[in-house]
Design a protein around this motif. Sequence first.
Motif, PDB file in Angstrom:
ATOM      1  N   GLY A 197       0.828  -1.168   0.000  1.00 57.83           N
ATOM      2  CA  GLY A 197       0.000   0.000   0.000  1.00 57.83           C
ATOM      3  C   GLY A 197       0.864   1.219   0.000  1.00 57.83           C
ATOM      4  N   LEU A 198       0.334   2.388  -0.431  1.00 60.57           N
ATOM      5  CA  LEU A 198       1.111   3.586  -0.347  1.00 60.57           C
ATOM      6  C   LEU A 198       0.249   4.818  -0.452  1.00 60.57           C
ATOM      7  N   ALA A 199       0.792   5.959   0.048  1.00 60.59           N
ATOM      8  CA  ALA A 199       0.030   7.196   0.055  1.00 60.59           C
ATOM      9  C   ALA A 199       0.311   8.002  -1.199  1.00 60.59           C
ATOM     10  N   LEU A 200      -0.751   8.554  -1.807  1.00 58.05           N
ATOM     11  CA  LEU A 200      -0.627   9.403  -2.990  1.00 58.05           C
ATOM     12  C   LEU A 200      -1.445  10.667  -2.745  1.00 58.05           C
ATOM     13  N   LEU A 201      -0.914  11.792  -3.194  1.00 53.12           N
ATOM     14  CA  LEU A 201      -1.648  13.031  -3.017  1.00 53.12           C
ATOM     15  C   LEU A 201      -2.827  13.089  -3.969  1.00 53.12           C
ATOM     16  N   THR A 241       4.863   6.201  -7.857  1.00 49.94           N
ATOM     17  CA  THR A 241       5.453   5.600  -6.663  1.00 49.94           C
ATOM     18  C   THR A 241       6.555   4.626  -7.041  1.00 49.94           C
ATOM     19  N   GLN A 242       7.751   4.897  -6.598  1.00 44.78           N
ATOM     20  CA  GLN A 242       8.880   4.031  -6.895  1.00 44.78           C
ATOM     21  C   GLN A 242       9.257   3.115  -5.745  1.00 44.78           C
ATOM     22  N   SER A 243       8.897   3.504  -4.531  1.00 42.64           N
ATOM     23  CA  SER A 243       9.209   2.665  -3.375  1.00 42.64           C
ATOM     24  C   SER A 243       8.220   2.966  -2.264  1.00 42.64           C
ATOM     25  N   GLY A 244       8.127   2.058  -1.301  1.00 39.97           N
ATOM     26  CA  GLY A 244       7.237   2.276  -0.178  1.00 39.97           C
ATOM     27  C   GLY A 244       7.475   1.289   0.943  1.00 39.97           C
ATOM     28  N   GLN A 245       7.081   1.695   2.139  1.00 38.75           N
ATOM     29  CA  GLN A 245       7.152   0.833   3.316  1.00 38.75           C
ATOM     30  C   GLN A 245       5.867   1.020   4.119  1.00 38.75           C
ATOM     31  N   THR A 246       5.307  -0.066   4.613  1.00 37.43           N
ATOM     32  CA  THR A 246       4.074   0.015   5.377  1.00 37.43           C
ATOM     33  C   THR A 246       3.884  -1.232   6.232  1.00 37.43           C
ATOM     34  N   PHE A 305       5.745  -4.515   5.112  1.00 35.53           N
ATOM     35  CA  PHE A 305       5.955  -4.674   3.681  1.00 35.53           C
ATOM     36  C   PHE A 305       6.830  -3.549   3.154  1.00 35.53           C
ATOM     37  N   GLU A 306       7.754  -3.916   2.254  1.00 37.39           N
ATOM     38  CA  GLU A 306       8.596  -2.939   1.566  1.00 37.39           C
ATOM     39  C   GLU A 306       8.649  -3.306   0.089  1.00 37.39           C
ATOM     40  N   PHE A 307       8.742  -2.306  -0.769  1.00 38.32           N
ATOM     41  CA  PHE A 307       8.892  -2.602  -2.189  1.00 38.32           C
ATOM     42  C   PHE A 307       9.731  -1.537  -2.878  1.00 38.32           C
ATOM     43  N   LEU A 308      10.357  -1.944  -3.941  1.00 36.76           N
ATOM     44  CA  LEU A 308      11.162  -1.065  -4.781  1.00 36.76           C
ATOM     45  C   LEU A 308      10.846  -1.431  -6.222  1.00 36.76           C
ATOM     46  N   ARG A 309      10.126  -0.558  -6.908  1.00 34.76           N
ATOM     47  CA  ARG A 309       9.700  -0.860  -8.261  1.00 34.76           C
ATOM     48  C   ARG A 309      10.898  -0.884  -9.202  1.00 34.76           C
ATOM     49  N   VAL A 334       6.271   6.835   1.472  1.00 33.44           N
ATOM     50  CA  VAL A 334       6.346   6.761   0.013  1.00 33.44           C
ATOM     51  C   VAL A 334       7.637   7.368  -0.515  1.00 33.44           C
ATOM     52  N   ASN A 335       8.243   6.652  -1.443  1.00 34.96           N
ATOM     53  CA  ASN A 335       9.418   7.125  -2.183  1.00 34.96           C
ATOM     54  C   ASN A 335      10.595   7.499  -1.286  1.00 34.96           C
ATOM     55  N   GLY A 336      10.644   6.888  -0.106  1.00 34.31           N
ATOM     56  CA  GLY A 336      11.820   7.053   0.737  1.00 34.31           C
ATOM     57  C   GLY A 336      12.930   6.110   0.282  1.00 34.31           C
ATOM     58  N   ARG A 337      14.106   6.340   0.755  1.00 29.78           N
ATOM     59  CA  ARG A 337      15.241   5.509   0.352  1.00 29.78           C
ATOM     60  C   ARG A 337      15.178   4.163   1.071  1.00 29.78           C
ATOM     61  N   ILE A 338      15.251   3.084   0.291  1.00 35.08           N
ATOM     62  CA  ILE A 338      15.299   1.728   0.838  1.00 35.08           C
ATOM     63  C   ILE A 338      16.544   1.046   0.279  1.00 35.08           C
ATOM     64  N   ALA A 339      17.366   0.511   1.139  1.00 34.12           N
ATOM     65  CA  ALA A 339      18.606  -0.126   0.699  1.00 34.12           C
ATOM     66  C   ALA A 339      18.305  -1.351  -0.147  1.00 34.12           C
ATOM     67  N   ALA A 340      19.052  -1.504  -1.243  1.00 30.97           N
ATOM     68  CA  ALA A 340      18.846  -2.647  -2.136  1.00 30.97           C
ATOM     69  C   ALA A 340      19.062  -3.970  -1.417  1.00 30.97           C
ATOM     70  N   GLU A 341      19.876  -3.958  -0.354  1.00 29.57           N
ATOM     71  CA  GLU A 341      20.152  -5.182   0.381  1.00 29.57           C
ATOM     72  C   GLU A 341      18.900  -5.757   1.042  1.00 29.57           C
TER      73      GLU A 341
END
Length: 213
Positions: A11-15, A34-39, A65-69, A191-198
């Motif tokens: 899930g993610l927040a959008l304006l 949305t390129q990334s998200g955590q929830t 949940f975390e994702f990186l498109r 939304v769109n915060g930095r998430i490490a690829a690891e």
Amino acid sequence: MHLLLKSSVLGLALLCGAVRADGLQALEQFLRGTQSGQTSFTQTVTSPLRQGETVARSKTSSGSFEFLRPDRFRFQYTKPFEQLIVADGQTLWLHDVDLNQVAARKQAEVLGNTPAALIASAPDLKALSAVFTLSNAPDRDGLEWVLATPRGRDAQLQSVQLGFKQGQLAVLDMLDSFGQRSVLRFGAMDVNGRIAAERFRFTPPAGVDVVRQ
């Protein structure tokens, strides 16, 4: 545990714009913006009634949940049992801690017509429409809804419904081909915060059984 019930993604927040958007507009904004998200999430799985049953059987689990498109995500189930699902772009890993087992499958072979394709993979509605028939569904429960029906005849899903509230994906409601329903409710999304690829790399722990399918 049934992979379909765990595939479920994000899930993610959008304006919201000045004009009230419908479900398809909200989904398009999500896919494009949305390129990334955590929830956090809570998932309730309800089985169809068996002969003689009057109350449906259900199970509830929760986690993060975390994702990186476009093709990486991580589901961490913490309650009532620990499980981890990681998609690294090539392989989908499922680690069942209680069973001390890891299942590995080629990601491209399992995500084409799953909820993960709705959320993490397709760049826009046009691309998503190649896999799902998409339409606006009636508003309910204060949410704007999209109905997604898989185009493939061999799909494990009957349908997926996505509920948006004020531009945020709030609910993912899935019905599989056996009549089992899985509903994921998402918390507020970073939304769109930095998430490490690891975070999307997985190495099977020493001593676990690894099953490659």
